[in-house]
Design an enzyme around this catalytic site. Structure first.
Site, PDB file in Angstrom:
ATOM      1  NE  ARG A  72     -23.578 -46.225  62.203  1.00  6.71           N
ATOM      2  CZ  ARG A  72     -24.439 -46.463  61.397  1.00  6.71           C
ATOM      3  NH1 ARG A  72     -24.074 -46.567  60.294  1.00  6.71           N
ATOM      4  NH2 ARG A  72     -25.582 -46.600  61.605  1.00  6.71           N
ATOM      5  CG  ASN A 114     -36.320 -49.685  67.219  1.00  5.45           C
ATOM      6  OD1 ASN A 114     -37.327 -49.602  66.344  1.00  5.45           O
ATOM      7  ND2 ASN A 114     -35.085 -50.269  66.781  1.00  5.45           N
ATOM      8  CB  THR A 115     -41.740 -50.782  67.049  1.00  3.24           C
ATOM      9  OG1 THR A 115     -42.522 -51.894  66.855  1.00  3.24           O
ATOM     10  CG2 THR A 115     -41.442 -49.898  65.767  1.00  3.24           C
ATOM     11  CG  HIS A 116     -37.369 -56.568  65.846  1.00  3.72           C
ATOM     12  ND1 HIS A 116     -36.484 -55.849  64.787  1.00  3.72           N
ATOM     13  CD2 HIS A 116     -37.360 -57.820  66.114  1.00  3.72           C
ATOM     14  CE1 HIS A 116     -35.999 -57.228  64.183  1.00  3.72           C
ATOM     15  NE2 HIS A 116     -36.541 -58.181  64.949  1.00  3.72           N
ATOM     16  CG  ASP A 148     -29.273 -52.087  74.457  1.00  2.58           C
ATOM     17  OD1 ASP A 148     -29.054 -52.479  73.497  1.00  2.58           O
ATOM     18  OD2 ASP A 148     -29.308 -53.101  75.452  1.00  2.58           O
ATOM     19  N   GLY A 150     -26.697 -52.370  71.744  1.00  3.93           N
ATOM     20  CA  GLY A 150     -26.866 -53.621  71.014  1.00  3.93           C
ATOM     21  C   GLY A 150     -27.699 -53.535  69.910  1.00  3.93           C
ATOM     22  CG  ASP A 152     -33.354 -55.272  66.694  1.00  2.00           C
ATOM     23  OD1 ASP A 152     -33.617 -53.731  66.573  1.00  2.00           O
ATOM     24  OD2 ASP A 152     -33.311 -55.873  65.570  1.00  2.00           O
TER      25      ASP A 152
END
Ligand code: GRF
Length: 224
Positions: A72, A114-116, A148, A150, A152
Site C-alpha cells: 500500500r 474530499n467530499t462525503h 488528514d 484519519g 473522514d
C-alpha cells in the site's frame, strides 16, 4: 479601492465511480472566471464512467490500481508522484474509494479536499448514507473537508443539509445528497479571489502561469 486578482487553481481530481462530482467541476471550469482548471483525473480502477468523462473533456487521466503494487505504501508513493507530475495546487477526492497515506499527505497535506455524503463528524466511512438512514436522522447532507490521516476526520470546510424523506431508501437519498454535494464542491473550489491589493496600480498584473499566485498571495483558493 482594492481589486481582486483571480487565482487559477490547477486541480487533480481522483475518482472511483460515476464521476458526477468530477463532471460538475469540469463544467464549472469551462468558465474562465471560475478560477480553476482540471489538469488531470486519476482513478484507482479502469472501466469507470468518470474516466469516460475525462476523455470526453480532453483531460489527461491515469489509473493506479492498488493490486499492481507490492504494498500500500508503494501505491501511495506512486499516487503522490503521479499527481505531483501535474503540478496541482489542489487534489480533489471526488468519490475516490481509497484512503491516501502518509507519503501522499507529506506532499499534499493541507491541499487535498474530499467530499462525503453525510454531515461529518456523523456517519464517516464508506456507508455514510446507509448509516444515516439506519440511525433514523431527519436531516443529513454532505461535507467538504481537508483530508488528514484519519477516516473522514479532517477539518470541515463546507457543509450543506438535505432533509430525509419518509419514503427514502439509500439510493434515493444518495441521489438527492449528490445534487447538493456537487453544488457544494463547485462552490467551495472556485471563484475565490487570491488577494486584494490597493488600487495604486492602474491595471491588473500580466498573465500569470496557471496556479501561480501573485507575490505575497496565499495560493489556497479556500480557507478553513
Ligand atoms: C459521492 O456521494 C461521494 O461523496 C461518495 O461517492 C459519491 C461519488 O459520486 N464518496 P460521483 O462518482 O461523483 O458521481
Amino acid at each position: 479601492m482594492p481589486y481582486c486578482y483571480q487565482v487559477t487553481s490547477r486541480l487533480v481530481v481522483l475518482v472511483s465511480g460515476a464521476g458526477t462530482n468530477l463532471q460538475a467541476l469540469i463544467d464549472a471550469c469551462r468558465d474562465e472566471a471560475y478560477g480553476a482548471q482540471v489538469v488531470a483525473v486519476g482513478a484507482d480502477r479502469p472501466g469507470i464512467t468518470a474516466l469516460d468523462r475525462a476523455e470526453r473533456a480532453g483531460i489527461p487521466s491515469f489509473i493506479l490500481r492498488l493490486p499492481d503494487y507490492p504494498s500500500r505504501e508503494e501505491w501511495d508513493a506512486a499516487l503522490a508522484r503521479t499527481c505531483a507530475g501535474y503540478q496541482p495546487d489542489l487534489i480533489i477526492l471526488a468519490g475516490f474509494m481509497k484512503l491516501v497515506g502518509k507519503e501522499f499527505l507529506e506532499v499534499f497535506g493541507g491541499r487535498c479536499l474530499n467530499t462525503h455524503p453525510a454531515l461529518l463528524p456523523s456517519f464517516p466511512g464508506t456507508h455514510g448514507v446507509r448509516d444515516a438512514l439506519a440511525h433514523g436522522v431527519k436531516v443529513t447532507g454532505c461535507t467538504v473537508f481537508i483530508v488528514d490521516e484519519g477516516v473522514d476526520a479532517g477539518p470541515i470546510v463546507a457543509q450543506a443539509s438535505v432533509p430525509v424523506a419518509d419514503d427514502d431508501d439509500e439510493a434515493t437519498l444518495h441521489e438527492r445528497i449528490k445534487v447538493a454535494e456537487r453544488a457544494l464542491l463547485v462552490g467551495t473550489i472556485g471563484r475565490r479571489p487570491g488577494c486584494t491589493r490597493p488600487a495604486s496600480r492602474s491595471s491588473p498584473p500580466a498573465i500569470r502561469r496557471p496556479g501561480s499566485p501573485p507575490p505575497g498571495c496565499r495560493s489556497r483558493p479556500w480557507r478553513n
